[in-house]
Design a protein around this motif. Structure first.
Motif, PDB file in Angstrom:
ATOM      1  N   ASP A  99       0.805  -1.224   0.000  1.00 49.15           N
ATOM      2  CA  ASP A  99       0.000   0.000   0.000  1.00 49.15           C
ATOM      3  C   ASP A  99       0.837   1.272   0.000  1.00 49.15           C
ATOM      4  OD1 ASP A  99      -2.535  -1.161   0.032  1.00 49.15           O
ATOM      5  OD2 ASP A  99      -2.293  -1.665   2.142  1.00 49.15           O
ATOM      6  N   THR A 100       2.068   1.128   0.432  1.00 50.08           N
ATOM      7  CA  THR A 100       2.872   2.337   0.590  1.00 50.08           C
ATOM      8  C   THR A 100       3.236   2.932  -0.763  1.00 50.08           C
ATOM      9  OG1 THR A 100       3.779   1.484   2.614  1.00 50.08           O
ATOM     10  CG2 THR A 100       5.007   3.217   1.531  1.00 50.08           C
ATOM     11  N   GLN A 101       2.965   4.176  -0.918  1.00 49.34           N
ATOM     12  CA  GLN A 101       3.378   4.844  -2.145  1.00 49.34           C
ATOM     13  C   GLN A 101       4.252   6.044  -1.811  1.00 49.34           C
ATOM     14  OE1 GLN A 101       0.564   5.324  -5.264  1.00 49.34           O
ATOM     15  NE2 GLN A 101      -0.682   3.590  -4.627  1.00 49.34           N
ATOM     16  N   ARG A 103       7.859   6.837  -1.007  1.00 49.49           N
ATOM     17  CA  ARG A 103       9.210   6.295  -0.979  1.00 49.49           C
ATOM     18  C   ARG A 103      10.049   6.884   0.157  1.00 49.49           C
ATOM     19  NH1 ARG A 103      13.262   3.682  -3.930  1.00 49.49           N
ATOM     20  NH2 ARG A 103      15.250   4.792  -3.944  1.00 49.49           N
TER      21      ARG A 103
END
Lengths: 202, 202
Positions: A99-101, A103
């Motif tokens: 889910d992490t977008q 960086r």
């Protein structure tokens, strides 16, 4: 397969024993190992957890840092929680998921987890350190590979360090003492529509 | 490796997430798995022990039968002994080692261990059964392969059974749900004269 006779069997066993004893006699070096579990198959983290269990059973203190899976509640945690004197379990990597977008956030999370690993490697109280899924973090360039390799290559001689995750970088394989590749032969996810099972995968 | 830009990274992550969600959505079947860990590499038993730990953490009752290693005092035993309500640990195979030159006795020992596995597979109280090194016993024809395959193929649908050991017979691979081959990439025994280490191998 044709049944072997007792004589065949005993002769083979005697020969194996001689060969086995010879190998064991020649191997007397005790040292901390840098161990890597990689490959696309399953069992990389599970095998590391099995080693953690063995280490606990030998009264060793173990540090476990999860670089990626920290957001999940995993089956191993309640077990390790029963051995607070032996296992320090750090499920870092919160939010480090598909889910992490973000960086920059992932890099910060990876750095925090790596700092924990470095602390445990430097602290003589820990006999074993597991850096779970560190390879994934390296794969995405979230940590400088050179820095990681330098720390691992210079770990204290009596300390076991286990690194898991697919796509282990070649530089890590080069400095490791023991590298196992888990190869997928058959997988129920792909072939049968089976979902992830409690007790097996988490 | 060239550093990726944030945009590249985020686009890739978003794509991976879509693919990942699609896979998970399609996989809804819950079932007990027949799992095989084989290959010449390390980690076959360790990975099974890791699964046992996860199962314990989920409150499942697990039966563990060691076909070969029972003669050793292993690191995992004192840990599992702390969870008597969840783990029944049967280090069978006493005397089943390289030292044994009595095939009839080995067969009797294998039979006794197999009877334990059969009992645990039949008893609904166990959610997971680990038959550690069963493949070795099959390799030496200490048990009839047909009988073993029939029991495993007809295990209760909600039960996980894990079989370890190198040289898994093809018939077992054919009926298994999940097969992982542990491949040796580097091994300190062979290359550096390092002996077996507590916490890693026992």
């Amino acid at each position: 397969m044709a049944a072997r006779t007792d004589e065949d069997h005993n002769a083979k066993m005697a020969k194996l024993k001689v060969a086995h004893d010879r190998i064991v006699e020649g191997k007397t070096l005790e040292k901390g190992l840098l161990i890597v579990h990689t490959g696309k198959g399953k069992g990389k983290t599970s095998a590391a957890l099995g080693m953690v269990v063995r280490a606990i059973g030998h009264g060793m203190r173990v540090g476990v840092v999860q670089f990626v899976k920290g957001a999940w509640e995993t089956g191993e945690k309640p077990v390790f929680d029963r051995f607070p004197e032996f296992v320090e379990f750090k499920p870092m990597g919160e939010g480090f998921t598909w889910d992490t977008q973000d960086r920059a956030r992932d890099i910060a999370v990876a750095r925090e987890a790596w700092d924990e690993v470095k602390r445990m490697i430097a602290d003589p109280a820990y006999k074993m350190v597991l850096a779970d899924e560190l390879n994934i973090v390296l794969r995405y360039d979230y940590l400088p590979l050179d820095e990681v390799l330098e720390v691992l290559a210079n770990k204290p001689a009596d300390k076991h360090v286990i690194v898991t995750g697919r796509n282990a970088p070649q530089g890590l394989i080069d400095i490791a003492d023991l590298v196992t590749e888990m190869t997928l032969v058959k997988h129920p996810f792909r072939e049968q529509g089976v979902k992830a099972q409690a007790g097996i995968e988490y």
